[in-house]
Design a protein around this motif. Structure first.
Motif, PDB file in Angstrom:
ATOM      1  N   VAL A   1       0.391  -1.161   0.310  1.00  0.00           N
ATOM      2  CA  VAL A   1      -0.408   0.469  -0.073  1.00  0.00           C
ATOM      3  C   VAL A   1       0.744   1.218   0.058  1.00  0.00           C
ATOM      4  O   VAL A   1       0.329   2.167  -0.010  1.00  0.00           O
ATOM      5  CB  VAL A   1      -0.792  -0.275   1.024  1.00  0.00           C
ATOM      6  N   SER A   2       2.082   0.933   0.258  1.00  0.00           N
ATOM      7  CA  SER A   2       2.996   2.517   0.479  1.00  0.00           C
ATOM      8  C   SER A   2       3.525   2.455  -1.198  1.00  0.00           C
ATOM      9  O   SER A   2       4.182   3.614  -1.511  1.00  0.00           O
ATOM     10  CB  SER A   2       4.268   2.028   1.441  1.00  0.00           C
ATOM     11  N   ALA A   3       3.100   2.172  -2.004  1.00  0.00           N
ATOM     12  CA  ALA A   3       3.637   1.728  -3.682  1.00  0.00           C
ATOM     13  C   ALA A   3       3.006   3.546  -4.188  1.00  0.00           C
ATOM     14  O   ALA A   3       1.903   3.356  -3.637  1.00  0.00           O
ATOM     15  CB  ALA A   3       3.602   0.835  -4.360  1.00  0.00           C
ATOM     16  N   PRO A   4       3.551   4.342  -4.661  1.00  0.00           N
ATOM     17  CA  PRO A   4       2.974   5.337  -5.335  1.00  0.00           C
ATOM     18  C   PRO A   4       1.710   4.907  -6.008  1.00  0.00           C
ATOM     19  O   PRO A   4       1.438   5.849  -6.041  1.00  0.00           O
ATOM     20  CB  PRO A   4       4.402   5.771  -6.273  1.00  0.00           C
ATOM     21  N   ALA A   5       1.998   4.210  -7.076  1.00  0.00           N
ATOM     22  CA  ALA A   5       0.696   3.217  -7.722  1.00  0.00           C
ATOM     23  C   ALA A   5      -0.475   2.741  -6.702  1.00  0.00           C
ATOM     24  O   ALA A   5      -2.070   2.670  -7.789  1.00  0.00           O
ATOM     25  CB  ALA A   5       1.224   2.562  -8.799  1.00  0.00           C
ATOM     26  N   HIS A   6      -0.517   2.823  -5.454  1.00  0.00           N
ATOM     27  CA  HIS A   6      -1.941   1.890  -4.901  1.00  0.00           C
ATOM     28  C   HIS A   6      -2.070   3.034  -3.586  1.00  0.00           C
ATOM     29  O   HIS A   6      -1.927   3.112  -2.940  1.00  0.00           O
ATOM     30  CB  HIS A   6      -1.303   1.317  -3.417  1.00  0.00           C
ATOM     31  N   THR A   7      -2.659   4.391  -3.625  1.00  0.00           N
ATOM     32  CA  THR A   7      -2.859   5.746  -3.014  1.00  0.00           C
ATOM     33  C   THR A   7      -4.578   4.833  -3.184  1.00  0.00           C
ATOM     34  O   THR A   7      -4.654   5.452  -1.740  1.00  0.00           O
ATOM     35  CB  THR A   7      -2.569   6.903  -3.611  1.00  0.00           C
ATOM     36  N   GLU A   8      -5.108   3.856  -3.753  1.00  0.00           N
ATOM     37  CA  GLU A   8      -6.085   3.852  -4.045  1.00  0.00           C
ATOM     38  C   GLU A   8      -6.427   2.573  -2.478  1.00  0.00           C
ATOM     39  O   GLU A   8      -7.191   3.044  -1.873  1.00  0.00           O
ATOM     40  CB  GLU A   8      -6.765   3.566  -4.899  1.00  0.00           C
ATOM     41  N   GLN A   9      -5.624   1.909  -2.863  1.00  0.00           N
ATOM     42  CA  GLN A   9      -5.170   0.660  -1.681  1.00  0.00           C
ATOM     43  C   GLN A   9      -4.959   1.281   0.078  1.00  0.00           C
ATOM     44  O   GLN A   9      -5.365   0.673   0.533  1.00  0.00           O
ATOM     45  CB  GLN A   9      -4.540  -0.220  -2.239  1.00  0.00           C
ATOM     46  N   LEU A  10      -4.004   2.214  -0.589  1.00  0.00           N
ATOM     47  CA  LEU A  10      -4.447   2.835   1.131  1.00  0.00           C
ATOM     48  C   LEU A  10      -5.038   2.778   1.696  1.00  0.00           C
ATOM     49  O   LEU A  10      -5.574   3.388   2.985  1.00  0.00           O
ATOM     50  CB  LEU A  10      -2.364   3.896   0.534  1.00  0.00           C
ATOM     51  N   THR A  11      -5.516   4.669   0.627  1.00  0.00           N
ATOM     52  CA  THR A  11      -7.174   4.931   1.141  1.00  0.00           C
ATOM     53  C   THR A  11      -7.685   4.313   2.015  1.00  0.00           C
ATOM     54  O   THR A  11      -8.219   4.048   3.327  1.00  0.00           O
ATOM     55  CB  THR A  11      -7.411   5.899  -0.366  1.00  0.00           C
ATOM     56  N   ARG A  12      -8.139   2.701   0.747  1.00  0.00           N
ATOM     57  CA  ARG A  12      -9.527   2.148   1.705  1.00  0.00           C
ATOM     58  C   ARG A  12      -8.454   0.997   2.804  1.00  0.00           C
ATOM     59  O   ARG A  12      -9.665   1.388   3.881  1.00  0.00           O
ATOM     60  CB  ARG A  12      -9.215   0.802   0.422  1.00  0.00           C
ATOM     61  N   LEU A  13      -7.751   0.418   2.748  1.00  0.00           N
ATOM     62  CA  LEU A  13      -6.666   0.611   3.982  1.00  0.00           C
ATOM     63  C   LEU A  13      -6.756   1.309   5.708  1.00  0.00           C
ATOM     64  O   LEU A  13      -7.876   0.816   6.622  1.00  0.00           O
ATOM     65  CB  LEU A  13      -5.518   0.068   3.665  1.00  0.00           C
ATOM     66  N   ARG A  14      -6.892   2.321   5.284  1.00  0.00           N
ATOM     67  CA  ARG A  14      -6.526   3.326   6.556  1.00  0.00           C
ATOM     68  C   ARG A  14      -8.200   3.617   6.832  1.00  0.00           C
ATOM     69  O   ARG A  14      -8.321   3.512   8.285  1.00  0.00           O
ATOM     70  CB  ARG A  14      -6.016   5.012   6.021  1.00  0.00           C
ATOM     71  N   GLY A  15      -8.788   3.912   5.989  1.00  0.00           N
ATOM     72  CA  GLY A  15     -10.744   3.877   6.164  1.00  0.00           C
ATOM     73  C   GLY A  15     -10.736   3.086   6.797  1.00  0.00           C
ATOM     74  O   GLY A  15     -12.048   3.521   7.709  1.00  0.00           O
ATOM     75  N   GLY A  16     -10.744   1.771   6.355  1.00  0.00           N
ATOM     76  CA  GLY A  16     -10.817   0.802   7.157  1.00  0.00           C
ATOM     77  C   GLY A  16     -10.247   0.423   8.619  1.00  0.00           C
ATOM     78  O   GLY A  16     -11.692  -0.518   9.311  1.00  0.00           O
ATOM     79  N   LEU A  17      -9.263   0.182   8.742  1.00  0.00           N
ATOM     80  CA  LEU A  17      -8.986   0.289   9.866  1.00  0.00           C
ATOM     81  C   LEU A  17      -9.227   0.732  11.147  1.00  0.00           C
ATOM     82  O   LEU A  17      -9.204   0.951  11.959  1.00  0.00           O
ATOM     83  CB  LEU A  17      -7.611   0.121   9.871  1.00  0.00           C
ATOM     84  N   ALA A  18      -9.401   2.278  10.666  1.00  0.00           N
ATOM     85  CA  ALA A  18     -10.005   3.339  11.461  1.00  0.00           C
ATOM     86  C   ALA A  18     -11.727   2.362  12.257  1.00  0.00           C
ATOM     87  O   ALA A  18     -12.078   2.965  12.844  1.00  0.00           O
ATOM     88  CB  ALA A  18     -10.360   4.995  10.454  1.00  0.00           C
ATOM     89  N   TRP A  19     -12.384   2.517  10.864  1.00  0.00           N
ATOM     90  CA  TRP A  19     -13.620   1.831  10.982  1.00  0.00           C
ATOM     91  C   TRP A  19     -13.195   1.222  12.438  1.00  0.00           C
ATOM     92  O   TRP A  19     -13.740   0.083  12.922  1.00  0.00           O
ATOM     93  CB  TRP A  19     -14.192   1.361  10.391  1.00  0.00           C
ATOM     94  N   LEU A  20     -12.422  -0.079  11.778  1.00  0.00           N
ATOM     95  CA  LEU A  20     -12.430  -1.412  12.445  1.00  0.00           C
ATOM     96  C   LEU A  20     -11.943  -0.651  14.883  1.00  0.00           C
ATOM     97  O   LEU A  20     -12.595  -1.631  15.146  1.00  0.00           O
ATOM     98  CB  LEU A  20     -11.330  -2.248  12.702  1.00  0.00           C
ATOM     99  N   ASN A  21     -11.286   0.591  14.652  1.00  0.00           N
ATOM    100  CA  ASN A  21     -11.215   0.963  16.066  1.00  0.00           C
ATOM    101  C   ASN A  21     -12.306   1.104  16.757  1.00  0.00           C
ATOM    102  O   ASN A  21     -12.693   1.096  17.720  1.00  0.00           O
ATOM    103  CB  ASN A  21      -9.816   1.809  15.883  1.00  0.00           C
ATOM    104  N   ARG A  22     -13.278   2.177  15.421  1.00  0.00           N
ATOM    105  CA  ARG A  22     -14.515   2.956  16.053  1.00  0.00           C
ATOM    106  C   ARG A  22     -15.556   1.771  16.753  1.00  0.00           C
ATOM    107  O   ARG A  22     -16.294   2.514  17.620  1.00  0.00           O
ATOM    108  CB  ARG A  22     -14.910   3.928  15.078  1.00  0.00           C
ATOM    109  N   GLU A  23     -15.150   0.803  16.249  1.00  0.00           N
ATOM    110  CA  GLU A  23     -15.861  -0.197  16.007  1.00  0.00           C
ATOM    111  C   GLU A  23     -15.922  -0.766  17.561  1.00  0.00           C
ATOM    112  O   GLU A  23     -16.512  -0.997  18.331  1.00  0.00           O
ATOM    113  CB  GLU A  23     -15.994  -0.895  15.414  1.00  0.00           C
TER     114      GLU A  23
END
Length: 257
Positions: A142-164
């Motif tokens: 997800v750190s690869a410059p071409a994978h910004t979409e995957q990074l955004t999705r990952l961080r959003g999902g991780l934040a949701w897990l913490n909130r739950e």
């Protein structure tokens, strides 16, 4: 049109004027076409590589480095094996490096490790996903410059897990939950067609994360042993398919002769 204007139109521009009118070659070009200077570099690099084909190995390596410098504008790092220097665009596969920085924080890596182990926990056959380095693989991906979409999705999902974790169980974060509590959250998003409409984005996150974890785990030595994969092993000889395989296919050794 006046005679003076006709004269200006008819006269070709001077070499100096043409040079001044040409845009600078560089990263700020308005289009994606190759610049004149870039084209000349590619031609020069091709000539250097063509000459390298008939050189001694050490000369070929130097020619490849010259071509690399002509294309990129900077000197390449010395290869670990001069015979495997590659061309201007090839990586050194004998000494692989990741050319980008890892972007996940320590807190995010804890979350990635916890969720990875929910998907592939340790058992009698193999260690858990986190024990074989899957979080590092996810971070690199997800750190690869071409994978910004995957990074955004990952961080959003991780934040949701913490909130739950906080809202459902009063925990500080997802890794602090028991395995049963983690499963309770993940069971709702583990399969997108069955997920509630309001959790479809989270289910897509979980699906993409599961793919990354599976890829990272089953491409390790431990993961391949878990699968029973027996490829990538040189054989001193090959005696043909086992008799039980031939029997299942309705064949015999004579059919293969």
């Amino acid at each position: 049109m006046s005679d003076e204007r006709l004269k200006r139109v008819a006269e070709p521009p001077s070499p100096g004027a043409a040079e001044a009118a040409r845009p600078e070659d560089g990263p700020d070009r308005a289009d994606n076409s190759i610049s004149r200077r870039g084209a000349l570099k590619v031609i020069a690099a091709g000539a250097a590589l063509g000459a390298a084909a008939s050189c001694a190995p050490e000369d070929a390596a130097r020619s490849a480095e010259s071509a690399h410098e002509a294309l990129s504008g900077f000197e390449p790092l010395p290869p670990s094996n001069p015979l495997a220097a590659g061309t201007a665009a090839d990586p050194d596969l004998l000494a692989p490096v990741v050319p980008w920085e890892m972007v996940l924080t320590d807190e995010e890596m804890r979350l990635v490790a916890a969720l990875s182990d929910v998907i592939i926990p340790a058992d009698e056959r193999s260690p858990s996903a986190s024990e074989v380095g899957v979080p590092d693989y996810v971070n690199e991906f997800v750190s690869a410059p071409a994978h910004t979409e995957q990074l955004t999705r990952l961080r959003g999902g991780l934040a949701w897990l913490n909130r739950e974790a906080r809202e459902r169980f009063g925990a500080g974060d997802f890794p602090a939950l028991t395995v049963e509590q983690q499963h309770e959250i993940c069971d709702e998003i583990r399969f997108e067609p069955d997920a509630p409409a309001e959790l479809k984005p989270q289910a897509r996150f979980f699906d993409a994360f599961r793919d990354m974890v599976s890829t990272g785990f089953w491409t390790t030595e431990e993961g391949m042993r878990d699968l029973g994969y027996v490829g990538n092993i040189p054989l001193p000889s090959f005696d043909g398919p086992p008799p039980e395989v031939l029997e299942q296919l309705g064949l015999s050794g004579e059919d293969l002769a």
